[in-house]
Design a protein around this motif. Structure first.
Motif, PDB file in Angstrom:
ATOM      1  N   PHE A  70       0.582  -1.386  -0.062  1.00 28.65           N
ATOM      2  CA  PHE A  70      -0.418  -0.407  -0.334  1.00 28.65           C
ATOM      3  C   PHE A  70       0.598   1.579  -0.017  1.00 28.65           C
ATOM      4  O   PHE A  70       1.763   0.610   0.258  1.00 28.65           O
ATOM      5  CB  PHE A  70      -1.184  -0.011   1.587  1.00 28.65           C
ATOM      6  N   THR A  71       0.247   2.606  -0.678  1.00 31.92           N
ATOM      7  CA  THR A  71       0.640   3.481  -0.759  1.00 31.92           C
ATOM      8  C   THR A  71       0.536   4.819   0.315  1.00 31.92           C
ATOM      9  O   THR A  71      -0.935   5.327  -0.280  1.00 31.92           O
ATOM     10  CB  THR A  71       1.150   3.758  -2.026  1.00 31.92           C
ATOM     11  N   ILE A  72       0.458   5.218   0.941  1.00 32.59           N
ATOM     12  CA  ILE A  72      -0.617   6.476   0.971  1.00 32.59           C
ATOM     13  C   ILE A  72       0.127   7.942   0.818  1.00 32.59           C
ATOM     14  O   ILE A  72       1.293   8.170   0.762  1.00 32.59           O
ATOM     15  CB  ILE A  72      -0.370   6.439   2.694  1.00 32.59           C
ATOM     16  N   ILE A  73       0.273   8.753  -0.530  1.00 31.85           N
ATOM     17  CA  ILE A  73      -0.029   9.792  -0.808  1.00 31.85           C
ATOM     18  C   ILE A  73      -0.470  10.989  -0.535  1.00 31.85           C
ATOM     19  O   ILE A  73      -1.683  11.099   0.000  1.00 31.85           O
ATOM     20  CB  ILE A  73       0.025   9.819  -2.440  1.00 31.85           C
ATOM     21  N   ASP A  74       0.313  12.114   0.630  1.00 37.76           N
ATOM     22  CA  ASP A  74       0.032  13.342   1.868  1.00 37.76           C
ATOM     23  C   ASP A  74       1.193  13.935   1.977  1.00 37.76           C
ATOM     24  O   ASP A  74       1.986  12.947   2.596  1.00 37.76           O
ATOM     25  CB  ASP A  74      -0.735  12.097   2.549  1.00 37.76           C
ATOM     26  N   ASP A  75       1.006  15.287   1.650  1.00 40.09           N
ATOM     27  CA  ASP A  75       2.169  16.298   1.830  1.00 40.09           C
ATOM     28  C   ASP A  75       1.575  16.684   3.532  1.00 40.09           C
ATOM     29  O   ASP A  75       2.433  17.741   3.312  1.00 40.09           O
ATOM     30  CB  ASP A  75       2.319  16.429   1.277  1.00 40.09           C
ATOM     31  N   LYS A  76       0.548  16.449   4.414  1.00 42.59           N
ATOM     32  CA  LYS A  76       0.516  17.342   5.046  1.00 42.59           C
ATOM     33  C   LYS A  76       1.279  16.811   6.200  1.00 42.59           C
ATOM     34  O   LYS A  76       1.162  15.833   6.776  1.00 42.59           O
ATOM     35  CB  LYS A  76      -1.356  17.478   5.584  1.00 42.59           C
ATOM     36  N   THR A  77       1.040  17.308   7.098  1.00 42.36           N
ATOM     37  CA  THR A  77       1.395  16.858   8.957  1.00 42.36           C
ATOM     38  C   THR A  77       0.938  17.409   9.571  1.00 42.36           C
ATOM     39  O   THR A  77      -0.337  17.709   9.279  1.00 42.36           O
ATOM     40  CB  THR A  77       3.076  18.755   8.977  1.00 42.36           C
ATOM     41  N   VAL A  78       0.537  16.080  10.320  1.00 45.37           N
ATOM     42  CA  VAL A  78      -0.135  15.871  11.199  1.00 45.37           C
ATOM     43  C   VAL A  78      -0.167  17.589  11.815  1.00 45.37           C
ATOM     44  O   VAL A  78       0.276  18.124  13.267  1.00 45.37           O
ATOM     45  CB  VAL A  78       0.400  14.739  12.572  1.00 45.37           C
ATOM     46  N   THR A  79      -2.069  17.157  12.646  1.00 43.38           N
ATOM     47  CA  THR A  79      -2.450  18.964  13.489  1.00 43.38           C
ATOM     48  C   THR A  79      -3.023  17.739  14.633  1.00 43.38           C
ATOM     49  O   THR A  79      -3.249  17.190  14.891  1.00 43.38           O
ATOM     50  CB  THR A  79      -3.346  19.513  12.292  1.00 43.38           C
ATOM     51  N   PRO A  80      -3.249  18.753  16.199  1.00 49.89           N
ATOM     52  CA  PRO A  80      -3.451  18.257  16.902  1.00 49.89           C
ATOM     53  C   PRO A  80      -4.822  17.904  16.423  1.00 49.89           C
ATOM     54  O   PRO A  80      -5.081  16.449  17.607  1.00 49.89           O
ATOM     55  CB  PRO A  80      -3.595  19.482  17.368  1.00 49.89           C
ATOM     56  N   GLU A  81      -5.784  17.956  15.597  1.00 47.37           N
ATOM     57  CA  GLU A  81      -7.004  17.865  15.438  1.00 47.37           C
ATOM     58  C   GLU A  81      -6.524  15.670  14.946  1.00 47.37           C
ATOM     59  O   GLU A  81      -7.676  15.013  14.733  1.00 47.37           O
ATOM     60  CB  GLU A  81      -7.581  18.333  14.442  1.00 47.37           C
ATOM     61  N   ASP A  82      -5.644  16.143  13.355  1.00 48.41           N
ATOM     62  CA  ASP A  82      -4.955  14.524  13.420  1.00 48.41           C
ATOM     63  C   ASP A  82      -4.906  13.333  14.663  1.00 48.41           C
ATOM     64  O   ASP A  82      -5.250  12.480  14.231  1.00 48.41           O
ATOM     65  CB  ASP A  82      -4.274  14.537  12.557  1.00 48.41           C
ATOM     66  N   ALA A  83      -4.023  14.087  15.591  1.00 52.22           N
ATOM     67  CA  ALA A  83      -3.368  13.221  16.896  1.00 52.22           C
ATOM     68  C   ALA A  83      -4.646  12.717  17.796  1.00 52.22           C
ATOM     69  O   ALA A  83      -4.750  11.692  18.167  1.00 52.22           O
ATOM     70  CB  ALA A  83      -2.568  13.744  17.621  1.00 52.22           C
ATOM     71  N   GLY A  84      -5.897  14.012  17.303  1.00 47.80           N
ATOM     72  CA  GLY A  84      -7.019  13.222  18.731  1.00 47.80           C
ATOM     73  C   GLY A  84      -7.842  12.391  18.078  1.00 47.80           C
ATOM     74  O   GLY A  84      -8.974  11.547  18.182  1.00 47.80           O
ATOM     75  N   ASN A  85      -7.058  12.151  16.481  1.00 46.85           N
ATOM     76  CA  ASN A  85      -9.098  11.113  15.603  1.00 46.85           C
ATOM     77  C   ASN A  85      -8.086  10.284  15.176  1.00 46.85           C
ATOM     78  O   ASN A  85      -9.235   9.111  14.393  1.00 46.85           O
ATOM     79  CB  ASN A  85     -10.129  12.439  14.909  1.00 46.85           C
ATOM     80  N   ASN A  86      -6.785  10.210  14.771  1.00 46.47           N
ATOM     81  CA  ASN A  86      -6.162   9.219  13.768  1.00 46.47           C
ATOM     82  C   ASN A  86      -5.705   7.841  14.744  1.00 46.47           C
ATOM     83  O   ASN A  86      -5.114   9.010  15.639  1.00 46.47           O
ATOM     84  CB  ASN A  86      -5.607   9.544  12.967  1.00 46.47           C
ATOM     85  N   PHE A  87      -5.919   7.168  15.126  1.00 44.40           N
ATOM     86  CA  PHE A  87      -5.076   5.520  15.793  1.00 44.40           C
ATOM     87  C   PHE A  87      -4.072   4.988  15.287  1.00 44.40           C
ATOM     88  O   PHE A  87      -3.282   5.034  16.087  1.00 44.40           O
ATOM     89  CB  PHE A  87      -6.758   4.799  15.966  1.00 44.40           C
ATOM     90  N   PHE A  88      -4.224   5.726  14.426  1.00 47.06           N
ATOM     91  CA  PHE A  88      -2.664   4.824  13.181  1.00 47.06           C
ATOM     92  C   PHE A  88      -1.689   6.679  13.012  1.00 47.06           C
ATOM     93  O   PHE A  88      -0.916   6.315  12.627  1.00 47.06           O
ATOM     94  CB  PHE A  88      -2.865   4.613  12.115  1.00 47.06           C
TER      95      PHE A  88
END
Length: 526
Positions: A70-88
């Motif tokens: 699998f490949t994830i293509i994403d140039d964004k950085t992790v935000t506090p919102e991401d850290a709060g809702n993404n278990f991975f």
């Protein structure tokens, strides 16, 4: 005692050595899609656009069963919102780091046999520069991609039959929908729960000979109580024909008399096998023919225009068509038998008869195939000939370009069509207002105006409140990727992805709408 497919079960479970680590790891799913499905899964490459909570939940359910890469293509950085809702992600430690790299690292910990790649380039720039890189993948999955870019991706993938299928996911708060874009998809192993015909009305010679050779009258009572109902019906029908000028029961009274004759064959009142035969008596006057959906496949004009370069599936269909033109004008027999009241010896003897005849039919079918085909594929095709599927898909977004179709969908199923319209209205709003600075904040009135435009200005009575509720949820949380919805969508999308990759089971068509406010799902066709 009941028995069902003992030969197949034994072949699948009895070994002379301990299973290897891989077999033990994937034991449960091998029972669902077998080694052929697992091989297809392990050979696949999936591209996921964005490392959102929904995207990583999907990948979790693909990594665990052993997807190849699998490949994830994403140039964004992790935000506090991401850290709060993404278990991975690694919680607050991931904040400020590249989202793709953090997600891939966590996902790869789930299965060391899966290769994960993080691509931190900007997807839009890369796609606009050279979209052909998508051809390297088996599937492309896009979650909440900008509508304009999504349309370009869908257009590109639709332009060539050889390009991968696309799964589009839109979610906001507790509402979501997905759509699978594919050109043509055939399914040999659809895993239908409907059993194929047993040909009781057209018994093959060895089955008829066996049924007529048994001495029902002088048989031991215990043995008599374990005659399989198939044998009882074949025997009863042959005796009926011999006393009715070769005709089968047709009228209600004749069918009633035939059922009574079966029960009269009992030597004890509690013989369950004869009661079973009486309940299955309809099989005797239900003619075994080619099922209508298979007949439709066999009537496809493309079968008369095949070349050596035509897809293998069509060559197999043509061989099947030729097989059905020969007596007894049915599909090849399968050795699969249902549960029934019988002892071991009788059941195995009956299954051996069916298996031998199935092998004969397969040999005839094999002789009709005009191109080189692996023997395992022929065997798989013949065993599943009663439940073949050939599906034609549609391009993403076509429904929203047809106001009349949207009006019809809204009239037929207001609840789920309203949710679809709300998502499409949000997409239209993003296209018109996405360049504005600040967070996305559409109002209900703005989204309802977009809905009205999509419907071509047509007003539909009785759906205003339903539309307002759907639009209200999206206006309240237009960008929320909540864990509950992400987890649910992760399981559903992974399941559909596996169906497409393995070409087993039947994938969802249309726009599948999920309402987790009321815990409902539905499909808007289009």
């Amino acid at each position: 005692m009941s028995f069902s497919e003992p030969q197949d079960i034994n072949a699948a479970t009895v070994t002379n050595h301990r299973p290897d680590n891989k077999t033990r790891r994937y034991d449960r799913q091998l029972r669902l899609w077998a080694a052929s499905g697992q091989e297809a899964l392990e050979s696949s490459k999936v591209l996921v656009i964005s490392a959102s909570a929904t995207s990583t939940s999907i990948l979790k359910n693909l990594v665990l069963p052993g997807i190849g890469q699998f490949t994830i293509i994403d140039d964004k950085t992790v935000t506090p919102e991401d850290a709060g809702n993404n278990f991975f992600l690694n919680g607050n430690r991931s904040i400020g780091r590249l989202r793709a790299e953090e997600a891939v690292a966590c996902l790869c910990e789930l299965n060391d046999g899966v290769e994960g790649i993080s691509d931190t380039s900007n997807f839009e720039r890369r796609f606009n520069s050279d979209p052909s890189f998508l051809a390297a993948y088996t599937m492309v999955i896009a979650h909440n991609l900008h509508p304009t870019l999504l349309d370009k991706v869908a257009e590109f993938l639709w332009a060539d039959l050889s390009l991968p299928a696309l799964i589009v996911i839109r979610s906001a708060g507790f509402l979501a929908e997905f759509f699978i874009q594919f050109h043509e998809h055939h399914v040999i192993e659809s895993h239908s729960e409907n059993l194929p015909s047993l040909r009781i009305d057209k018994p093959f010679s060895s089955l008829l000979e066996h049924a007529m050779s048994l001495d029902f009258a002088n048989m031991d009572p215990t043995d008599h109580g374990h005659i399989p109902y198939i044998i009882i019906l074949v025997r009863a029908m042959e005796e009926w024909r011999s006393s009715h000028d070769g005709k089968i029961p047709k009228t209600y009274q004749e069918k009633k008399a035939f059922r009574r004759a079966i029960l009269d064959m009992r030597v004890k009142v509690d013989e369950e096998n004869f009661e079973e035969a009486e309940s299955q008596a309809y099989r005797c006057w239900t003619e075994t023919t080619v099922p209508p959906d298979i007949a439709d496949l066999l009537s496809d004009p493309v079968l008369s225009q095949l070349s050596l370069d035509s897809p293998q599936f069509y060559h197999l269909l043509e061989a099947l068509r030729q097989f059905t033109l020969q007596p007894p004008y049915t599909l090849p027999l399968t050795s699969t038998l249902p549960d029934m009241k019988a002892d071991t010896a009788n059941y195995i003897r009956l299954q051996r008869l069916y298996k031998e005849k199935a092998e004969e039919d397969k040999k005839i079918f094999r002789g009709l195939v005009r191109v080189p085909v692996d023997e395992a594929v022929v065997d798989l095709f013949v065993r599943n000939a009663h439940h073949l599927k050939l599906m034609w898909g549609t391009k993403w977004g076509q429904l929203d370009k047809d106001p009349a179709a949207l009006v019809s969908a809204l009239s037929e199923d207001p609840e789920f069509a309203s949710i679809h319209l709300a998502f499409s209205a949000l997409s239209s709003y993003i296209v018109k207002n996405g360049q504005n600075s600040g967070p996305l904040a559409p109002t209900e009135e703005e989204l309802l105006a977009e809905v009205k435009t999509l419907l071509g200005g047509v007003q539909i009575s009785g759906v205003a409140e339903t539309l307002k509720n759907a639009v209200g949820e999206l206006a309240r949380t237009p960008t929320a990727d909540v864990p509950n919805t992400a987890a649910f969508m992760g399981g559903v999308i992974a399941q559909e992805t596996i169906k497409i990759i393995t070409k087993q089971y039947v994938p969802q068509r249309g726009y599948c709408v999920i309402d987790l406010v009321d815990s409902k799902t539905g499909v808007v066709q289009g």
